[in-house]
Design an enzyme around this catalytic site. Structure first.
Site, short mmCIF file in Angstrom:
data_model
loop_
_atom_site.label_atom_id
_atom_site.label_comp_id
_atom_site.label_asym_id
_atom_site.label_seq_id
_atom_site.Cartn_x
_atom_site.Cartn_y
_atom_site.Cartn_z
N SER A 148 0.85 -1.19 0.00
CA SER A 148 0.00 0.00 0.00
C SER A 148 0.88 1.24 0.00
CB SER A 148 -0.91 0.03 1.23
OG SER A 148 -1.60 1.26 1.33
N TYR A 164 -2.57 -1.22 9.99
CA TYR A 164 -2.61 -1.43 8.54
C TYR A 164 -1.36 -0.86 7.88
CZ TYR A 164 -4.11 -1.16 3.68
OH TYR A 164 -4.17 -1.27 2.31
#
Length: 257
Positions: A148, A164
């Site tokens: 990401s 995350y």
């Protein structure tokens, strides 16, 4: 040149393939000629994806919770029972957790790391024999991990996805580590997506994809073809001299944050 990007006769596994970025990946791989297995926890989503994508090629669904050893074993057994070789593994299944800093629970790290990091390692290791069976000298097997942009640049204040972002940075380093471990028969790379429409980005896009996208360097959010293109490239012979790379697919966000 066309043959460089074709995937005819190749077999791919896409985890988290029932929706979002995984579904975009699966579509692109099928259109390039691959046979695809998709997997996630939610059987109904998988079945809907198979129904939608089956006109494009051979696609099968294997329900499994890839944040558990049992889920990894179930997917491995299903693929091993049907295939002699696996050409590309897309470790795309992911989990997220959001909570304010003062309230962020320990379980918010456990769940996210089990899926995003530990699951990536365990599934890659379990499927390494099949990947080795597919590898040739001029076209190694592939592992493509979904990281990401949040694992490259820190999310802004108020983006309370602490586990995350940390897990995706871990995915990027795990990608580099595995690339060295598994070369030369298996190439390991990662993509670092920016803003795409998915359940995970629903709140971020509340103002509308056009309005939010206009603030990005390329003036739009990511589209399905953006994921399909990088997925086909990394699974095809066109990328046979690339390993250990983390490729931002973010519309330029990493250049301004």
């Amino acid at each position: 040149m066309t043959d460089l990007f074709r995937l005819d006769g190749k077999v791919a596994v896409v985890t988290g393939g029932g929706r979002g970025i995984g579904l975009m990946m699966a579509r692109g791989l099928l259109q390039a000629g691959a046979s695809v297995y998709i997997s996630s926890r939610k059987e109904a989503e998988l079945n809907a994806a198979v129904e939608t994508l089956s006109p494009l090629g051979r696609i099968s669904a294997v329900p499994a919770d890839l944040g558990t050893a049992e889920g990894v074993a179930a997917l491995t057994a299903a693929v091993t029972g049907r295939e002699d070789a696996l050409h590309a593994l897309f470790n795309n299944a992911g989990a997220a957790w959001g909570a304010p800093y003062d309230e962020f629970p320990e379980s918010g790290f456990d769940k996210v790391y089990d899926v995003n990091v530990k699951g990536v390692f365990l599934l890659t290791r379990a499927l390494t024999p099949l990947l080795n069976s597919a590898a040739t000298e001029d076209d190694p097997a592939r592992v493509i991990n979904t990281g990401s942009i949040d694992g490259i640049v820190a999310p802004g204040k108020g983006r309370d996805n602490f586990s995350y972002s940390a897990s995706k940075a871990a995915v990027h380093m795990l990608t580099k580590h595995l690339a060295g471990e598994l070369a030369p028969k298996i190439l390991v790379n990662a993509i670092a997506p920016g803003l795409f429409e998915s359940r995970m980005t629903k709140e971020m896009l509340r103002a509308g994809s056009a309005a939010v996208g206009s603030a990005l360097p390329l003036g739009r959010i990511g589209q399905p073809d953006d994921i399909a293109g990088i997925s086909v490239f990394l699974a095809s012979r066109a990328s046979a001299y690339i390993t250990g790379a983390v490729i931002p697919v973010d519309g330029g966000v990493s250049t301004i944050r």
